[in-house]
Design a protein around this motif. Structure first.
Motif, PDB file in Angstrom:
ATOM      1  N   LYS A  84      22.105  42.377  55.136  1.00 18.20           N
ATOM      2  CA  LYS A  84      22.653  40.731  55.601  1.00 18.20           C
ATOM      3  C   LYS A  84      21.792  39.983  54.778  1.00 18.20           C
ATOM      4  CE  LYS A  84      22.656  36.749  57.693  1.00 18.20           C
ATOM      5  NZ  LYS A  84      22.432  36.327  59.124  1.00 18.20           N
ATOM      6  N   LYS A  85      21.514  39.663  52.915  1.00 16.58           N
ATOM      7  CA  LYS A  85      20.954  39.205  51.932  1.00 16.58           C
ATOM      8  C   LYS A  85      21.381  37.368  52.238  1.00 16.58           C
ATOM      9  CE  LYS A  85      18.883  42.163  49.883  1.00 16.58           C
ATOM     10  NZ  LYS A  85      17.793  42.143  49.652  1.00 16.58           N
ATOM     11  N   GLU A  86      20.736  36.880  52.340  1.00 17.97           N
ATOM     12  CA  GLU A  86      20.588  35.192  51.886  1.00 17.97           C
ATOM     13  C   GLU A  86      19.990  34.384  51.095  1.00 17.97           C
ATOM     14  OE1 GLU A  86      19.325  33.211  55.567  1.00 17.97           O
ATOM     15  OE2 GLU A  86      20.028  34.924  57.368  1.00 17.97           O
ATOM     16  N   THR A 124      29.950  34.529  52.753  1.00 15.57           N
ATOM     17  CA  THR A 124      30.548  33.787  53.229  1.00 15.57           C
ATOM     18  C   THR A 124      29.223  32.242  53.283  1.00 15.57           C
ATOM     19  OG1 THR A 124      28.490  33.823  55.486  1.00 15.57           O
ATOM     20  CG2 THR A 124      31.229  33.975  55.636  1.00 15.57           C
ATOM     21  N   CYS A 125      30.102  30.770  53.253  1.00 11.20           N
ATOM     22  CA  CYS A 125      29.071  29.734  52.136  1.00 11.20           C
ATOM     23  C   CYS A 125      29.123  29.268  53.896  1.00 11.20           C
ATOM     24  CB  CYS A 125      29.760  28.818  51.240  1.00 11.20           C
ATOM     25  SG  CYS A 125      29.677  30.442  50.131  1.00 11.20           S
ATOM     26  N   PRO A 126      27.905  28.632  54.699  1.00 12.84           N
ATOM     27  CA  PRO A 126      27.947  27.989  55.736  1.00 12.84           C
ATOM     28  C   PRO A 126      27.611  27.015  54.713  1.00 12.84           C
ATOM     29  CG  PRO A 126      26.287  29.552  55.516  1.00 12.84           C
ATOM     30  CD  PRO A 126      27.040  30.244  54.775  1.00 12.84           C
ATOM     31  N   LYS A 127      27.217  26.255  54.289  1.00 15.42           N
ATOM     32  CA  LYS A 127      26.212  24.977  53.871  1.00 15.42           C
ATOM     33  C   LYS A 127      27.056  25.116  51.891  1.00 15.42           C
ATOM     34  CE  LYS A 127      22.962  23.856  56.259  1.00 15.42           C
ATOM     35  NZ  LYS A 127      21.462  23.800  55.975  1.00 15.42           N
ATOM     36  N   ILE A 131      24.338  30.951  50.335  1.00 18.46           N
ATOM     37  CA  ILE A 131      25.723  32.044  50.274  1.00 18.46           C
ATOM     38  C   ILE A 131      25.075  32.391  51.345  1.00 18.46           C
ATOM     39  CG2 ILE A 131      26.474  33.223  48.905  1.00 18.46           C
ATOM     40  CD1 ILE A 131      26.105  31.654  46.667  1.00 18.46           C
ATOM     41  N   VAL A 132      25.389  33.596  52.237  1.00 19.80           N
ATOM     42  CA  VAL A 132      25.298  34.797  53.337  1.00 19.80           C
ATOM     43  C   VAL A 132      26.084  35.845  52.746  1.00 19.80           C
ATOM     44  CG1 VAL A 132      24.874  35.451  55.006  1.00 19.80           C
ATOM     45  CG2 VAL A 132      24.706  33.341  54.935  1.00 19.80           C
ATOM     46  N   VAL A 133      25.488  36.694  52.205  1.00 20.77           N
ATOM     47  CA  VAL A 133      26.024  38.406  52.215  1.00 20.77           C
ATOM     48  C   VAL A 133      25.931  39.609  52.811  1.00 20.77           C
ATOM     49  CG1 VAL A 133      26.292  40.172  49.574  1.00 20.77           C
ATOM     50  CG2 VAL A 133      25.463  37.947  49.530  1.00 20.77           C
ATOM     51  N   GLN A 143      22.813  45.099  45.800  1.00 19.94           N
ATOM     52  CA  GLN A 143      23.478  45.019  44.212  1.00 19.94           C
ATOM     53  C   GLN A 143      24.507  43.931  43.927  1.00 19.94           C
ATOM     54  OE1 GLN A 143      23.035  47.186  41.665  1.00 19.94           O
ATOM     55  NE2 GLN A 143      23.891  45.742  40.856  1.00 19.94           N
ATOM     56  N   VAL A 144      25.741  43.133  45.235  1.00 23.33           N
ATOM     57  CA  VAL A 144      26.245  41.126  45.133  1.00 23.33           C
ATOM     58  C   VAL A 144      25.549  40.812  45.317  1.00 23.33           C
ATOM     59  CG1 VAL A 144      28.045  40.460  46.273  1.00 23.33           C
ATOM     60  CG2 VAL A 144      28.149  43.107  46.367  1.00 23.33           C
TER      61      VAL A 144
END
Length: 177
Positions: A84-86, A124-127, A131-133, A143-144
């Motif tokens: 997970k990357k935020e 996903t975009c909680p706010k 952005i959460v990958v 990479q994304v």
């Protein structure tokens, strides 16, 4: 001697690994990954523990030793927990939202940026400013996240742009009169 390469990789319950030649395949509850190691290292599986050892004492063998062990450890973590990357968006009017498989970014350009999310990764975009990958492949998730950040990397004067959560941006002082 590689300090990372010496550590064995333990397989948690629910994860199985198969070895055929230089190719190791790891199966878990989330996914299945395989990795083909170079001929410079030897991979062995004994009692739910994967060990990587170098063949010879050459510089390349020692480099491949630590790298191969890390790739196997990332595969095991990916099929169990995932990665997970935020990202945070800082700037007036900067925002993000998901529309199907496309991430729409408003980053101060004259147009919105449409970023198509590749397979194997969920974004996903909680706010509007977060952005959460997530995904099961460490390299692909990183990479994304880097590709999204590249659209507007943080600038040093006001700190505006897309940054990793918790990333420190070195700030510069502006011009003086």
């Amino acid at each position: 001697m590689s300090r990372i390469g010496k550590k064995p990789v333990e397989l948690p319950s629910g994860v199985s690994a198969n070895l055929s030649g230089q190719t190791i395949e790891v199966k878990g509850p989330k996914a299945t990954h395989s990795f083909t190691a170079t001929d410079d290292v030897t991979i062995a599986i004994e009692d739910n523990v994967v060990t990587v050892t170098p063949r010879g004492k050459s510089k390349r063998a020692r480099q491949q030793w630590g790298m191969s062990r890390t790739v196997v450890a990332n595969m095991v973590k990916g099929v169990t927990e995932g990665f997970k990357k935020e990202l945070e968006i800082v700037g007036v009017g900067y925002r993000a939202q998901m529309q199907g498989n496309i991430l729409k970014l408003a980053l101060g350009y004259s147009h919105d940026v449409d970023f198509e999310v590749p397979k194997g990764v969920t974004v996903t975009c909680p706010k509007q400013t977060e952005i959460v990958v997530e995904g099961d492949d460490a390299q692909l998730v990183g990479q994304v996240a880097a590709n999204i950040r590249e659209w507007r990397s943080p600038e040093p004067y006001k700190g505006k742009g897309i940054r990793y959560k918790g990333e420190f941006i070195f700030r510069k002082e502006g011009k003086k009169k």
